[in-house]
Scaffold this motif. Structure first.
Motif, PDB file in Angstrom:
ATOM      1  N   LEU A  61      63.315  26.152  50.630  1.00  0.00           N
ATOM      2  CA  LEU A  61      64.737  25.857  50.453  1.00  0.00           C
ATOM      3  C   LEU A  61      65.602  26.926  51.093  1.00  0.00           C
ATOM      4  O   LEU A  61      66.738  27.142  50.680  1.00  0.00           O
ATOM      5  CB  LEU A  61      65.057  25.750  48.956  1.00  0.00           C
ATOM      6  N   HIS A  63      67.190  27.012  53.914  1.00  0.00           N
ATOM      7  CA  HIS A  63      68.434  26.525  54.502  1.00  0.00           C
ATOM      8  C   HIS A  63      69.493  26.247  53.430  1.00  0.00           C
ATOM      9  O   HIS A  63      70.677  26.463  53.643  1.00  0.00           O
ATOM     10  CB  HIS A  63      68.177  25.267  55.345  1.00  0.00           C
ATOM     11  N   ILE A  64      69.066  25.824  52.243  1.00  0.00           N
ATOM     12  CA  ILE A  64      70.015  25.569  51.158  1.00  0.00           C
ATOM     13  C   ILE A  64      70.563  26.893  50.624  1.00  0.00           C
ATOM     14  O   ILE A  64      71.761  27.036  50.383  1.00  0.00           O
ATOM     15  CB  ILE A  64      69.345  24.749  50.039  1.00  0.00           C
TER      16      ILE A  64
END
Length: 107
Positions: A61, A63-64
């Motif tokens: 995750l 990129h989040i």
């Protein structure tokens, strides 16, 4: 209507009476060695242990997390409140008997 809860003493008494009834009805209590009840064939029962499954892959995750960090840094910092000069305040001077004598302005 309120629900009454049992106290520890009441729970103990209930368990004691159940044991006495079991023994009175020709029940027999078997003594086992400490820790023996958790063993099967002299070994621990591994079918109940939680580490049998293979390790699962985690979903990346990154990129989040990067997007959340970017939003946090995009926010404008809160403006620093300017310090206003304090207004002088009126103070009453009293005599020994509590009667006001005069007024004084204090900064």
């Amino acid at each position: 209507m309120t629900k009454s809860t049992k106290t520890k003493a009441q729970t103990r008494q209930e368990i004691e009476s159940q044991i006495e009834n079991f023994i009175r009805e020709q029940g027999e209590i078997e003594q086992v060695e400490m820790g023996a009840s958790g063993l099967q064939d002299g070994k621990y029962n591994t079918s109940n242990m939680g580490f049998i499954e293979p390790k699962k892959e985690r979903t990346p995750l990154n990129h989040i997390v990067a997007a959340i960090q970017q939003r946090k840094s995009d926010k404008k910092p809160a403006p620093i409140p300017s310090v206003k000069p304090r207004k002088p305040q009126k103070k009453v001077i009293y005599d020994d008997f509590g009667e006001p004598i005069r007024y004084v302005w204090e900064d």
